[in-house]
Write an enzyme that holds these catalytic residues in place. Sequence first.
Site, PDB file in Angstrom:
ATOM      1  N   GLU A 158      -3.494   7.566  -4.106  1.00  0.00           N
ATOM      2  CA  GLU A 158      -3.453   6.284  -3.396  1.00  0.00           C
ATOM      3  C   GLU A 158      -3.256   5.135  -4.377  1.00  0.00           C
ATOM      4  OE1 GLU A 158      -7.106   4.540  -1.672  1.00  0.00           O
ATOM      5  OE2 GLU A 158      -6.029   4.552   0.241  1.00  0.00           O
ATOM      6  N   TYR A 184       0.852  -1.186   0.000  1.00  0.00           N
ATOM      7  CA  TYR A 184       0.000   0.000   0.000  1.00  0.00           C
ATOM      8  C   TYR A 184       0.886   1.233   0.000  1.00  0.00           C
ATOM      9  CZ  TYR A 184      -3.208   3.622   1.619  1.00  0.00           C
ATOM     10  OH  TYR A 184      -3.944   4.776   1.719  1.00  0.00           O
TER      11      TYR A 184
END
Length: 398
Positions: A197, A109
């Site tokens: 993101e 992530y």
Amino acid sequence: MNLHEYQSKQLFQRYGVPVPRGTLIAAPEVAAAAAAQLGGSRWVVKAQVHAGGRGKAGGVVLVEDRATLEAEARRLLGTRLATLQSGPDGLPVGSLLVEQPTAIARELYLSLLLERATERVLFMASAVGGMEIETLAAQAPERILLARVHPAVGLQPYQVRRLGFGLGLDGSQIKSLGVLMEGLYRLFVECDASLVEINPLVVTETGELIALDAKVNLDDNALGRHPDLEALRDPTQEDPREAEARAHDLNYISLEGNIGCMVNGAGLAMATMDLVQLHGGAPANFLDVGGGATAERVAEAFKLILSDPKVEAVLVNIFGGIVRCDLIAAGIIGAVREVRVAVPVVVRLEGTNAAQGLQMLAESDLAVETASSLSEAADKVVKAAGRHPGPDAEERGQ
Ligand code: GDP
Ligand code: MN
């Protein structure tokens, strides 16, 4: 403003961030041609909607032949996809990203956002892939790695190394991570993003880093200097009332409650919403008609509020400093003539020409209740909403 995954990936490419090879389709008939152009014998089909959680909702599928690809395109295009993030009604699927599949070894992530408290762009990274960052932050915050970029010196090599080691990457991967993070940082600053993101950022079976997913949110206040990015707006993904409001230069945000609020000034609008809550009600919207509101804009604002079926009463709270209260009254009267108003309206006018405005409302044939203080207005509107359940109150279980 949010971008689609395919738009975000195009930006990524411009800034040297690796993404899978893919192509966008908007009709099932061109699926086979898209596959042929991409090559290979397997493809990933990804519904383009402004919401994550598509994988679990059937909006991301791996297909093994062209017939299945076309069938999946038929299944998804033109429908609505509901994910955990989209709300129960889902969002319309107008296009699909068809990509070459990536052989995944690990899912990581990585994101960037503006941390207001430190006034820095903050990188967040985690080796725990496939998990929502909010869940991770709640359950295992120590597994989130952070790096704050000083605006004067930029991203430092030691910050990249620290994150890279924390993510369990080897030397050459850390080098790739540096290029990728540099690119993302430049993208974030140059495009005036509020969020970038990548979930997941994957390490492939051959050891490369690639952004499998991409999410970019842009700061609305900076769109004026990015006409090219503003052009990427997809109104089909936005709340129709918010889009309508933008077209009339009104500051409108739709909320969950049943009391429509029309206020001038953002601060007064917030205070009004607080008072509605305090008196036991819930606002259906935030709306700032602005300091220089004209009768036309007030009329548009009023129609906008009434177009929301949740609204069971309307509170108008105007402090006439720059704007004149008689103009506001004229706008309300005009709007109410144009659209049928089945819900009670409570009006509090204060300031320039308030008496005149209130008199106009009293002389009109509208069923408008007036109030002289903000607290009284909030109290009246909450009671009025209670007395007048809206047309669809029953189906919402109220
Ligand atoms: P989201 O569910 O909306 O966040 O969509 P993502 O783009 O993140 O895709 C969801 C999941 O599908 C990913 O976490 C991957 O596990 C899987 N996925 C997507 N593309 C590929 C691919 O090319 N290969 C493999 N093996 N899995 C993929
Ligand atoms: Mn994702």
